[in-house]
Design an enzyme around this catalytic site. Structure first.
Site, PDB file in Angstrom:
ATOM      1  CB  CYS A  11      -0.734  -0.222   1.245  1.00  0.00           C
ATOM      2  SG  CYS A  11      -2.283   1.108   1.106  1.00  0.00           S
ATOM      3  CB  CYS A  85      -3.268   2.158  -2.559  1.00  0.00           C
ATOM      4  SG  CYS A  85      -2.172   0.909  -2.437  1.00  0.00           S
ATOM      5  CB  CYS A  89       4.723  -5.108  -7.111  1.00  0.00           C
ATOM      6  SG  CYS A  89       3.793  -4.915  -5.766  1.00  0.00           S
TER       7      CYS A  89
END
Length: 140
Positions: A11, A85, A89
């Site tokens: 997040c 959010c 990655c």
């Protein structure tokens, strides 16, 4: 996946949703799963409303601190879960990537955080059933 699957919760600020998810996974799966959490722009501290909401269910996250997301953390994880959010990655082959669409608890009181906490628990329970179900006891 290794004998012990590894999960990374991501997040942006690593101060609310990802901290609660990591705590739920550690609490519910115990040592069957390796748990990490991180964020691309870690906040200064874990959200006090998240700390309070988790304390209400007997899980203490008051000593946790937001951590920076690293490429190594992703590389070392079997499952990488973002919390709705908009964080991303690095992508590595063979990893599983999920995005859980969860309301942001930032700036909200504990009353608003409780349903988010409970939704995270449900999602974590489903994840555990999939990646690290309890093995039945073997009787002789």
């Amino acid at each position: 996946m290794a004998d012990k699957p590894s999960v990374l919760f991501v997040c942006v600020h690593n101060a609310g949703r990802s901290q609660m998810a990591a705590a739920w996974l550690a609490h519910l799966a115990g040592d069957r799963v390796e748990v990490r959490s991180a964020g691309s722009n870690p906040g200064p501290a874990v959200n006090p409303a998240a700390v309070e909401a988790m304390a209400e269910v007997g899980i203490d996250i008051s000593a946790e601190t937001p951590k920076i997301l690293t490429v190594d953390a992703v590389r070392e994880s079997d499952v990488c879960i973002t919390m709705g959010c908009g964080d991303t990655c690095p992508v590595f082959p063979g990893k599983r990537y999920l995005d859980w669409q969860l309301e942001d608890p930032a700036g909200q009181g504990v009353e608003a955080v409780r349903p988010i906490r409970d939704e995270i628990r449900t999602l974590v329970e489903g994840l555990i059933a999939e990646i690290a179900p309890e093995k039945p006891e073997v009787t002789a």
